[in-house]
Structure formats: C-alpha cells, structure tokens
Design a protein around this motif. Structure first.
Motif, PDB file in Angstrom:
ATOM      1  N   ASP A 253      71.952 -63.174 -41.331  1.00 26.21           N
ATOM      2  CA  ASP A 253      70.940 -63.307 -40.279  1.00 26.21           C
ATOM      3  C   ASP A 253      71.114 -64.613 -39.525  1.00 26.21           C
ATOM      4  O   ASP A 253      71.016 -64.648 -38.288  1.00 26.21           O
ATOM      5  CB  ASP A 253      69.538 -63.231 -40.891  1.00 26.21           C
ATOM      6  N   HIS A 257      71.818 -64.641 -35.565  1.00 27.51           N
ATOM      7  CA  HIS A 257      70.841 -65.284 -34.685  1.00 27.51           C
ATOM      8  C   HIS A 257      71.470 -66.423 -33.898  1.00 27.51           C
ATOM      9  O   HIS A 257      71.171 -66.618 -32.704  1.00 27.51           O
ATOM     10  CB  HIS A 257      69.646 -65.777 -35.503  1.00 27.51           C
ATOM     11  N   GLU A 261      71.797 -66.763 -29.775  1.00 27.84           N
ATOM     12  CA  GLU A 261      71.459 -67.986 -29.025  1.00 27.84           C
ATOM     13  C   GLU A 261      72.648 -68.430 -28.177  1.00 27.84           C
ATOM     14  O   GLU A 261      72.493 -68.805 -27.010  1.00 27.84           O
ATOM     15  CB  GLU A 261      71.072 -69.104 -29.999  1.00 27.84           C
ATOM     16  N   PRO A 266      68.500 -64.899 -26.795  1.00 25.98           N
ATOM     17  CA  PRO A 266      67.664 -65.225 -27.956  1.00 25.98           C
ATOM     18  C   PRO A 266      66.659 -64.134 -28.295  1.00 25.98           C
ATOM     19  O   PRO A 266      66.204 -64.043 -29.445  1.00 25.98           O
ATOM     20  CB  PRO A 266      66.970 -66.522 -27.544  1.00 25.98           C
ATOM     21  N   LYS A 269      67.020 -61.845 -31.421  1.00 26.52           N
ATOM     22  CA  LYS A 269      66.684 -62.274 -32.786  1.00 26.52           C
ATOM     23  C   LYS A 269      65.467 -61.538 -33.322  1.00 26.52           C
ATOM     24  O   LYS A 269      65.319 -61.388 -34.544  1.00 26.52           O
ATOM     25  CB  LYS A 269      66.435 -63.774 -32.815  1.00 26.52           C
ATOM     26  N   THR A 270      64.604 -61.100 -32.443  1.00 30.38           N
ATOM     27  CA  THR A 270      63.396 -60.381 -32.877  1.00 30.38           C
ATOM     28  C   THR A 270      63.440 -58.898 -32.517  1.00 30.38           C
ATOM     29  O   THR A 270      62.485 -58.174 -32.767  1.00 30.38           O
ATOM     30  CB  THR A 270      62.153 -61.030 -32.260  1.00 30.38           C
ATOM     31  N   ALA A 275      67.337 -57.754 -35.916  1.00 23.19           N
ATOM     32  CA  ALA A 275      66.735 -58.935 -36.528  1.00 23.19           C
ATOM     33  C   ALA A 275      67.244 -59.188 -37.945  1.00 23.19           C
ATOM     34  O   ALA A 275      67.396 -60.342 -38.357  1.00 23.19           O
ATOM     35  CB  ALA A 275      65.208 -58.801 -36.529  1.00 23.19           C
TER      36      ALA A 275
END
Length: 401
Positions: A253, A257, A261, A266, A269-270, A275
């Motif tokens: 992860d 992530h 970035e 970004p 990431k969610t 995720a």
C-alpha cells in the motif's frame, strides 16, 4: 582468497547448457572442473552457438565454460572408457547429462562408478525422471518449456503459446543441480559416503509452474481456475516514458500510494479499487493501465529520480545490448575486459554471489578443445608412455590452435 569449493574436483561429462551451467557454478566457487569432450568437434555448443573469432570458440561456449580444463577422449574406444574411469577415481563429483541408458552402456552410471569410488557424488541431469512414462526420452530446453507449462503461461497471458527467448529450463535446472551437489557434499562431510543424485528437468520446471500458478486450483474441489492473473497479465511489462521505458513494481500500500502521489493522482489512494492490496489485485487490469499510461510526460531519468525519492521500486530498462554497459554491473565487477590467450579481447562475466569467508579468484578463460588432456591424465596418475599410447591410438585428441 579461495572459494568454498576449493579442493573439490569435478569430472564433467556434459554438453550444451544444462550440465555446463551446473559445473560453471561449481568452478566459479573454487572447484577444479575437468571437462570431457568427444572428438573431433567437442561439446555441441562449440558449433551450435554462433560466431567466434575461431572455430569452436563462440561467446556462449566461452561464457559457460570459463575456468574449466578440457580433455578430448574418444569414448567409443575401450581405452577411452578406461581413461575416463581412471579420472573418475580421483574425483569428488561426477556430472553428466547423457541419457541413463548411454551412461550404463559406457559404464559411467552411478552404480558402476560409485562401486569403485564410494565417496563419489554422481549427479545425473535428465530430461525426465526415472519411473515415469517419459523416462529416457531425449530433451532440450524448448521440449521442457513446452511439456512443463512454461510455454503455456504465454497462452494464458496472450492467447498464443511460445517459448521464453532464453534457455530458462537449462539455466534453472543447471543451478538446481549445483545446489543438489552442494547438499550432497555437506552430507558426505557428515557420513563419509557419496551420493547418487537425479535432477530431472521436467519435474523441476513443472514444480516451478505449479507453485506459481496452481493457486485456487490447489484446493479440492478447486476454488477457481489455475493461474495468477496478476502475473499473467499482458499489461505486466516495462512502462513507456517520454524517451524509453522503465520498470516498476509497486505492490505494498505504501508503494502504490507513493506511486499515485508521484504521478499526480493522489485521489487514487482512497479509490475503493486501488486503496488496498486485495482491491488492486481484483482490479489488476485497471491498475496496470494507469501505470502504463502515466509516465509519458517525463524522461526515464526524471522518473527514476522521482521514484527513488519516493521509495517506489523502479529500475532502468536494459536491452540485451545495453546490459553489458550497465553502471551497476561494471561497479560490482560483473563485467570486465579480458584477454583470451588465443581469442583476443573479450568481455568476462564475473561471479554474481559472494561469501564472506572468501571467494575464488577470477577463473581463467574457457579452454580450446582438448587443451589440458595430457596434464589432466598425468595428474590422475597415468605414466607418460600410457599417455603417448592414447595419443598414438587416436584416443586422446589435442587440438592445435
């Protein structure tokens, strides 16, 4: 410094790739390797592997046979077999990849040689293990790639079977054979007794494929079809940049992530698809598509610097031709210039692995056919007149460059 196998003597009755790779590793770590070749042309690889400055000394043969001593003996003659057995009596290890029936016919099978030399470790590399319906069949790398499922991984990935374009089965099984010999040497230290080892190519490569790809089919009843779809994805390949390619593997992860970035996304990431590890596995196709289409605005060097700062696993992409120029390989001594006594300037490939207790010094270049015959026989105890007789009878062949 000396290698961990310093003092171990190996008789190598093998040819082409799988056996020579095994004995190459042993030699690389300090063993003395005596390579037996059949006159008049020697190891098939001397003729099979392309261009060299002189006949029988192409680059592939030279890379697989560094540091070995060559003796050319005609094993079709009884005196040749007798000379071979005299040599075997002075050895720690015997390696062959000729078929078991040929071993028995020549009298170099494990039972025969170990009856005379109980401490001998006899390693027979075969296409297929004894006891099954394929036993005794001839085999080359591509035959094994096909039957073991290696070629089938390409069908599962791209819809069309093909072979890995290097001799992956030969190299892999050669390394496994060297490992098995190391285990046998360790057991001999404890027991004083040698070993007969069978290393079948098919079974070893089939084990690799099943361990990697049986997956959900490991259960009974199967929980799904075999095959790791992430590894088999046709999108799992080097990623295009502004001026070439780089190689990335962002699996955890934190790594994924950081990758999001770095590429200016970004929000991923969610994203419920990306995720967490399990979610990215379920959406491998979409995840790989994002990776493959996100790097076109910057050069490879720029991306590698960015990913290095972000601790995202990434590396330059090398072609076959550029690999020899790689700065890391040069820095660690994997590639160096060398002068062969008869072939002139060459590249030498060094040992990739190190022992804190000492490594063998760089091995000399590969031998010409039969270059060491007389010296090898003398070291085994044959008298000068015996060696002269073998020469006169055409049993011992010594090539003149």
């Amino acid at each position: 410094m000396s290698g961990p196998l310093d003092g171990i003597r190996v008789l190598d009755l093998s040819a082409v790739v799988v056996g020579p790779i095994c004995t190459h590793v042993l030699c690389e770590h300090g063993a003395e390797v005596i390579k037996i070749e059949a006159p008049p042309t020697g190891d098939l690889l001397r003729s099979l592997a392309g261009k060299g400055r002189s006949a029988g000394m192409n680059g592939k043969f030279m890379n697989f046979n560094r540091g070995k001593k060559s003796i050319a003996i005609d094993l079709k003659k009884p005196a040749g077999i007798a000379a071979l057995k005299r040599l075997a009596a002075t050895m720690d290890v015997f390696v062959t990849n000729i078929r078991p029936d040929a071993q028995a016919r020549l009298g170099v099978d494990a039972a025969t040689l170990r009856a005379a030399v109980p401490r001998l470790i006899h390693c027979s590399i075969t296409g297929f293990g004894t006891g099954g319906p394929y036993a005794g069949r001839p085999a080359y790398d591509t035959v094994i790639q096909g039957v073991s499922g290696v070629a089938g991984t390409f069908e599962a990935s791209t819809g069309s079977p093909r072979y890995v374009p290097f001799l992956v089965a030969d190299h892999t099984v050669g390394l496994i054979a060297a490992q098995m010999i190391g285990f046998a040497l360790y057991r001999r230290e404890k027991t004083g007794v040698g070993e007969a080892i069978e290393v079948p190519m098919f079974e070893n490569m089939a084990a690799y494929i099943m361990q990697e790809h049986l997956g959900a089919a490991s259960f009974r009843p199967a929980l799904g079809p075999p095959g790791d779809h992430r590894v088999l994805s046709p999108d799992g390949k080097p990623l295009p940049t502004k001026d070439g390619f780089i190689c990335i593997s962002a699996n955890t992860d934190a790594q994924a992530h950081a990758f999001f970035e770095a590429i200016g996304r970004p929000e991923l990431k969610t994203d419920p698809r990306f995720a967490k590890v399990a979610q990215r596995v379920q959406h491998t196709k979409e995840y790989f598509h994002i990776r493959a289409t996100s790097l076109g605005a910057k050069t490879s060097a720029e991306w590698l610097e960015i990913f290095d700062r972000a601790d995202v696993p990434a590396s330059p992409y090398n072609t076959i031709g550029s690999l020899i120029e790689d700065p890391h390989l040069r820095a660690v001594g994997m590639v160096r210039e060398e002068e062969h006594p008869t072939e002139g300037a060459t590249w030498a490939i060094g040992a990739p692995n190190r022992f804190s207790g000492g490594v063998a010094p760089p091995r000399p270049p590969a031998p010409r056919l039969g270059a060491d015959g007389a010296a090898v026989l003398a070291a085994a105890g044959l008298a000068p007149d015996e060696i002269d007789t073998l020469r006169a009878d055409g049993v011992l062949i010594e090539e003149t460059p």
